[in-house]
Write an enzyme that holds these catalytic residues in place. Structure first.
Site, PDB file in Angstrom:
ATOM      1  N   ILE A 148       0.761  -1.256  -0.103  1.00 16.56           N
ATOM      2  CA  ILE A 148       0.098   0.179  -0.031  1.00 16.56           C
ATOM      3  C   ILE A 148       1.060   1.236   0.109  1.00 16.56           C
ATOM      4  O   ILE A 148       1.764   1.547   1.039  1.00 16.56           O
ATOM      5  CB  ILE A 148      -0.905   0.017   1.309  1.00 16.56           C
ATOM      6  N   CYS A 149       0.743   1.995  -1.059  1.00 15.42           N
ATOM      7  CA  CYS A 149       1.197   3.358  -1.099  1.00 15.42           C
ATOM      8  C   CYS A 149       2.749   3.172  -0.949  1.00 15.42           C
ATOM      9  O   CYS A 149       3.106   2.495  -1.792  1.00 15.42           O
ATOM     10  CB  CYS A 149       0.869   4.352  -0.036  1.00 15.42           C
ATOM     11  N   GLN A 150       3.557   3.744  -0.056  1.00 17.50           N
ATOM     12  CA  GLN A 150       4.972   3.648   0.021  1.00 17.50           C
ATOM     13  C   GLN A 150       5.327   1.981   0.185  1.00 17.50           C
ATOM     14  O   GLN A 150       6.218   1.383  -0.442  1.00 17.50           O
ATOM     15  CB  GLN A 150       5.623   4.550   1.244  1.00 17.50           C
ATOM     16  N   GLY A 152       3.804  -0.275  -1.199  1.00 19.87           N
ATOM     17  CA  GLY A 152       3.585  -0.727  -2.518  1.00 19.87           C
ATOM     18  C   GLY A 152       4.904  -0.640  -3.357  1.00 19.87           C
ATOM     19  O   GLY A 152       5.189  -1.589  -3.865  1.00 19.87           O
ATOM     20  N   MET A 172      -1.547  -0.965  -4.006  1.00 21.30           N
ATOM     21  CA  MET A 172      -2.685  -0.125  -3.956  1.00 21.30           C
ATOM     22  C   MET A 172      -2.016   1.313  -3.982  1.00 21.30           C
ATOM     23  O   MET A 172      -1.100   1.525  -2.989  1.00 21.30           O
ATOM     24  CB  MET A 172      -3.412  -0.431  -2.904  1.00 21.30           C
TER      25      MET A 172
END
Lengths: 355, 323
Positions: A148-150, A152, A172
């Site tokens: 997720i985000c970083q 990811g 994501m």
């Protein structure tokens, strides 16, 4: 024509209503009480330094049908309980319902003793050891990795460097191209002397990160948001929802200095993920080495990771099985909005169960 | 939850970044609060404001030493207070039978004046006539070379002071640049109110008026924040602050050393060594368990080159996989 059209009666009525909601709201706010950090029952199965690896239990008692366990790697910024905020706003529960066996890495709150923890330590150390724990517990050689985000971006690096350990990769709201025109954070960071920043501060305070994020939309996030809040002050449930979010937004761990230095320089300033120049433990990260199936989930109205930063992933990964899922919402709404609950976890689960 | 260390470290950062927003809130409060009611039903209003403040801001127990957390709460309070004051102004205006356009115009003019004042103040500094330089004896002594056996320490403090001055100048530039955003927002709001675009829905509540003002501010800010000018000014103010803090750390370490206390540099050095040792231990453990990592891949970074040629080729290969 004059754009403002108000009568004295309307002003009086609006003022009176506002006043009443405010008075009622003070009572409601006092009754909010403690808010839990995550709602689904979970068990700590591994810990190391500040890190804890959790295994979630399905509230319905059903056993996971997908035999490949799923590991969620959240960002270092903010806390991972965003994925399990409330009973009816929980991506974790949504994934459990699709038959996934869900594990999540909680990075904890780094302090000054973690200043020299590097990205290599996070990716080739912590994540790798968590993957090993899952593999051992389940008697498998690969996991499904969801970043997720970083987290990811970290997951992309991990999958590129350890392709033999990842069966499917889900990202994501994950940035890949950090230098697109509409990326405000990338513009701001361009002239910052990151070495000076880390040398002066040591770790990067979570409050500093928060302040930066608030300044992306300052008039709305520092002022108007709280005016709008008055509208819901007479509704305890909505106030509860608001305060859950408020708690999460400002629950920001400090960032380990060396990891921050490397992430900002190599990802933001040098755009190393698409240039193939990110170096982890002496190895270059080449996204072309990612051959497993990839699902890239992005949010159309994301102001932190614009779709333009995420969608280029398909040009760089080496897989032949690449899918995109576009969600109509923002960076946070993708976890907590009611439409997200309906759309996102079921789609991820369905995609994984097919592979 | 916030680490105590970061809360303590953060003071300067917050004071620099919130300077503009403080003044933004203050300008509105000064204008709207100028005719604060003192008696009758309006006194109840003032009392409500006070309750709101006490409930939601600084009275919260257990926050001593967490100034930054308190500041965030104060923003919560201020946001509510400004809006309440705006409502109050309009509410009072209706009692005085003041025409609506006049009330809006008064608000717009006050904002314009305040933002213009900030811009002018900064322009004095930019012209090389720092208004503080002439009246500040420290500025005079800070440019003198150190002499005698304390020469090194004098130089350190002079250096610190010069860095503080530099940061102050950069901070004023930042505030001035943001004032330009404020001025443009005021102009655009004024245009909108007097000549709304064709087909625009009228603003029929105070909340809509406030919402429109925020929308316009946000729009202009977003465009400015993406310019080269803003990126440069933002970088300069952050770098100036960090240079000051770095020098501050050097001096603090020297003082700690004089008192025979461990310094930050020493503790950092220990952390660094421990981290390196942990890496060595992990590698040895892996080697002992037969999981030694393969030698680093010594390959170039072909990704960018490959990617440049890739999209067209891959599109044909991926068939229906992409959405």
């Amino acid at each position: 024509m004059f754009a403002v059209q108000l009568s004295p009666e309307e002003i009086f009525k609006e003022v009176t209503n506002f006043n009443a909601k405010l008075a009622e709201g003070i009572k409601t706010l006092r009754e909010v009480g403690d808010l839990p950090s995550g709602v689904t029952e979970k068990e700590a199965v591994y810990s190391e330094d500040k890190l804890t690896l959790y295994h979630y239990k399905n509230p319905t008692g059903k056993k996971a049908t997908n035999k490949t366990p799923m590991l969620i790697a959240y960002a270092l910024v903010n806390r991972p309980y965003m994925t399990d905020l409330q009973e009816n706003r929980s991506m974790i529960r949504g994934l459990l319902e699709t038959g996934q066996d869900v594990y999540l890495i909680d990075w904890g709150y780094p302090d000054r003793s973690d200043r020299f923890v590097t990205m290599n330590d996070y990716i080739n150390g912590y994540i790798d050891r968590c993957v090993d724990v899952l593999c051992e517990r389940h008697g498998v050689s690969k996991v499904n990795l969801l970043g997720i985000c970083q987290g990811g971006a970290f997951s992309l690096c991990y999958t590129a460097l350890h392709p033999d350990k990842v069966r499917n990769l889900v990202t994501m709201v994950t940035p890949v191209d950090f230098q697109t025109e509409d990326n405000m954070l990338a513009h701001w960071i361009r002239n910052i002397d990151v070495d000076l920043l880390v040398d002066s501060m040591g770790n990067i305070p979570g409050d500093l990160m928060n302040w930066t994020f608030l300044n992306l939309k300052p008039y709305r996030l520092i002022a108007q948001k709280y005016i709008d809040m008055v509208d819901i002050l007479d509704n305890p449930q909505q106030v509860h929802n608001f305060m859950y979010m408020e708690k999460w937004i400002f629950d920001s761990p400090d960032q380990a200095g060396e990891t921050y230095r490397q992430f900002v320089k190599e990802f933001y300033q040098q755009n190393g993920l698409v240039k193939g120049s990110v170096d982890l433990g002496g190895r270059k990260v080449d996204l072309g080495d990612i051959k497993c199936p990839v699902l890239n989930v992005y949010a159309q109205d994301d102001h932190l990771v614009p779709p333009s930063a995420s969608k280029p992933m398909k040009q760089y990964v080496g897989t032949k099985d690449y899918t995109e899922l576009s969600f109509r919402g923002g960076h946070i709404g993708i976890y907590v909005s009611s439409s997200a609950q309906r759309e996102v976890p079921p789609s991820i689960g369905k995609w994984l169960n097919k592979r | 939850m916030t680490n105590t260390s970061s809360a303590q470290q953060n003071g300067d950062w917050f004071s620099s970044q919130k300077q503009y927003w403080d003044s933004w809130f203050e300008q509105q409060r000064n204008f709207f609060g100028a005719a604060a009611p003192q008696s009758g039903p309006q006194a109840q209003w003032a009392e409500l404001l006070k309750t709101w403040q006490n409930t939601l801001s600084g009275q919260t127990p257990g926050l001593d030493g967490f100034g930054d957390v308190r500041q965030f709460q104060q923003y919560f309070t201020r946001a509510g207070e400004n809006y309440l004051n705006m409502m109050q102004q309009f509410y009072q205006g209706t009692g005085q039978a003041k025409p609506l356009p006049e009330m809006v115009q008064e608000w717009v003019e006050s904002l314009q004046k305040a933002f213009a004042g900030q811009t002018n103040f900064s322009a004095m500094g930019q012209a090389g006539k720092d208004p503080f330089a002439a009246i500040d004896p420290l500025n005079f002594f800070a440019s003198m070379p150190g002499i005698g056996y304390t020469r090194e320490k004098q130089e350190q403090f002079n250096h610190l002071y010069q860095m503080w001055e530099d940061y102050q100048a950069k901070s004023r530039d930042y505030t001035a640049s943001m004032s330009k955003v404020g001025l443009e927002a005021v102009r655009k709001f004024q245009d909108y109110v007097t000549n709304p675009p064709e087909g625009a829905a009228p603003l029929t509540s105070l909340k809509e008026v406030y919402g429109k003002w925020v929308d316009i501010c946000e729009d202009i800010y977003a465009r400015y924040a993406m310019t080269e000018e803003y990126t440069r000014i933002y970088g300069e103010v952050v770098n100036a602050l960090m240079a000051f803090k770095k020098q501050q750390n050097v001096i603090t370490d020297e003082l700690l050393d004089q008192f025979n206390m461990p310094t930050r540099a020493e503790v950092d050095s220990l952390h660094k060594r421990v981290q390196a040792l942990r890496g060595d231990v992990a590698e040895l453990k892996a080697a002992l368990s037969g999981k030694a990592k393969a030698a680093p891949k010594k390959k170039a970074a072909p990704v960018a080159k490959k990617a440049a040629n890739k999209p067209a080729a891959r599109k044909t290969a991926k068939k229906g996989n992409k959405k």
